[in-house]
Design a protein around this motif. Structure first.
Motif, short mmCIF file in Angstrom:
data_model
loop_
_atom_site.label_atom_id
_atom_site.label_comp_id
_atom_site.label_asym_id
_atom_site.label_seq_id
_atom_site.Cartn_x
_atom_site.Cartn_y
_atom_site.Cartn_z
N MET A 1 0.78 -1.35 0.15
CA MET A 1 -0.25 -0.22 0.00
C MET A 1 0.87 1.28 0.10
O MET A 1 1.76 1.18 0.70
CB MET A 1 -0.86 0.12 1.31
N SER A 2 0.64 2.12 -1.03
CA SER A 2 1.55 3.30 -0.98
C SER A 2 0.94 4.37 -0.05
O SER A 2 -0.24 4.50 0.12
CB SER A 2 1.60 3.83 -2.45
N LEU A 3 1.79 5.28 0.36
CA LEU A 3 1.46 6.20 1.35
C LEU A 3 1.07 7.43 0.47
O LEU A 3 1.52 7.66 -0.80
CB LEU A 3 2.45 6.65 2.07
N ARG A 4 0.17 8.39 1.09
CA ARG A 4 -0.23 9.67 0.28
C ARG A 4 1.05 10.51 0.35
O ARG A 4 1.94 10.35 1.17
CB ARG A 4 -1.10 10.39 1.44
N PRO A 5 1.12 11.41 -0.54
CA PRO A 5 2.60 11.93 -0.92
C PRO A 5 3.14 12.62 0.07
O PRO A 5 4.31 12.76 0.23
CB PRO A 5 2.06 12.96 -2.11
N ASP A 6 2.28 13.56 0.90
CA ASP A 6 2.83 14.02 2.17
C ASP A 6 3.37 13.21 3.24
O ASP A 6 4.24 13.47 3.82
CB ASP A 6 1.95 15.11 2.99
N LEU A 7 2.61 12.15 3.36
CA LEU A 7 3.04 11.12 4.32
C LEU A 7 4.48 10.25 3.77
O LEU A 7 5.22 9.90 4.57
CB LEU A 7 1.81 9.92 4.53
N ALA A 8 4.53 10.15 2.49
CA ALA A 8 5.56 9.73 2.00
C ALA A 8 6.85 10.28 2.12
O ALA A 8 7.90 9.69 2.67
CB ALA A 8 5.48 9.15 0.42
N ILE A 9 6.74 11.62 2.15
CA ILE A 9 7.93 12.74 2.28
C ILE A 9 8.24 12.49 3.89
O ILE A 9 9.56 12.43 4.16
CB ILE A 9 7.35 14.24 2.11
N GLY A 28 -3.48 4.74 10.62
CA GLY A 28 -2.43 4.29 10.85
C GLY A 28 -1.48 3.97 9.68
O GLY A 28 -0.39 3.58 10.20
N ALA A 29 -1.69 4.49 8.82
CA ALA A 29 -0.84 4.14 7.49
C ALA A 29 0.64 4.40 7.65
O ALA A 29 1.59 3.60 7.59
CB ALA A 29 -1.47 4.71 6.22
N LEU A 30 0.86 5.77 8.21
CA LEU A 30 2.02 6.28 8.30
C LEU A 30 2.79 5.41 9.60
O LEU A 30 4.01 5.32 9.36
CB LEU A 30 2.02 7.60 8.60
N MET A 31 2.29 5.37 10.73
CA MET A 31 2.58 4.70 11.73
C MET A 31 3.14 3.49 11.39
O MET A 31 4.31 2.60 11.79
CB MET A 31 1.84 4.51 12.90
N ALA A 32 2.46 2.75 10.60
CA ALA A 32 2.76 1.20 9.81
C ALA A 32 4.00 1.27 9.19
O ALA A 32 4.93 0.77 9.30
CB ALA A 32 1.86 0.50 9.21
N ALA A 33 4.18 2.23 8.39
CA ALA A 33 5.42 2.36 7.47
C ALA A 33 6.70 2.76 8.31
O ALA A 33 7.67 2.15 8.22
CB ALA A 33 5.11 3.32 6.53
N LEU A 34 6.43 3.64 9.21
CA LEU A 34 7.40 3.72 10.37
C LEU A 34 8.08 2.89 11.10
O LEU A 34 9.07 2.49 11.08
CB LEU A 34 7.17 5.00 11.13
N ARG A 35 7.20 2.02 11.48
CA ARG A 35 7.59 0.84 12.29
C ARG A 35 8.14 -0.31 11.43
O ARG A 35 9.20 -0.91 11.76
CB ARG A 35 6.03 0.23 12.87
#
Length: 197
Positions: A1-9, A28-35
């Motif tokens: 799953m790709s992140l929204r552009p600001d979250l990807a930054i 929690g999409a950003l949190m999951a990516a960071l984890r």
């Protein structure tokens, strides 16, 4: 799953193995990516109970709460980063929330839609109506946005509060755009901030 552009930054610029508080974390999409990708200890605060449940279903540590009141309960400098993505304009006191982010976190990422983007200006000028765009898809009477912040408004706020801008990124659509005329051409802004203690 790709992140929204600001979250990807944000995800690309958070240092690995750090403590992160994502305020208004959504599902929690950003949190999951960071984890998963950066080894971060990510925690979340979210108002919407359905999003809290979705984030918890991902195995994330999220509590239901309101940025306008519950940030005061967090201790000083308890996180390396505090993140507020597409939430600043929905808070009652954005200035207070910003102060709390920089009290809680050593650094803060803040992203928001730019209400001075040329499409928003054109909608008002020629249509006489509040804009509905891809990034602002909800009509004025149903939107959670209560403060219509612009890039220049935000820059003035951080300057007045003696907050250091470490980096900033501007998006037009999903593409990066320059900072020179960001108030006119950026649909979305992301700032990395620091407050010298």
């Amino acid at each position: 799953m790709s992140l929204r552009p600001d979250l990807a930054i944000i995800a690309a610029n958070v240092q690995p193995v750090t403590r992160v508080l994502d305020v208004g974390c959504g599902d929690g999409a950003l949190m999951a990516a960071l984890r998963d990708q950066r080894g971060c200890d990510a925690r979340g605060l979210e108002l919407d109970p359905a999003d809290v449940s979705a984030a918890m279903a991902r195995g994330l540590s999220v509590v239901q709460g309101d940025a306008d009141s519950d940030l005061a309960d967090y201790p000083d400098a308890s996180f390396d980063y505090a993140i507020l993505s597409q939430t600043l304009q929905t808070t009652r006191r954005p200035d207070w929330v910003l102060d709390q982010l920089l009290r809680i976190g050593r650094r803060a990422f803040v992203s928001f839609p730019n209400f001075a983007h040329w499409r928003a200006r054109t909608s008002l000028l020629f249509g006489g109506r509040m804009p509905v765009t891809r990034l602002l898809p909800i009509a004025w009477y149903a939107t959670p946005n209560i403060h219509h912040v612009t890039v220049d408004d935000f820059r003035a706020l951080v300057k007045a509060r003696e907050i250091t801008v470490e980096e900033c990124w501007f998006l037009s659509g999903d593409q990066h755009t320059g900072s020179g005329f960001a108030n006119l051409f950026a649909e979305h802004a992301v700032f990395l901030l620091r407050k010298d203690r």
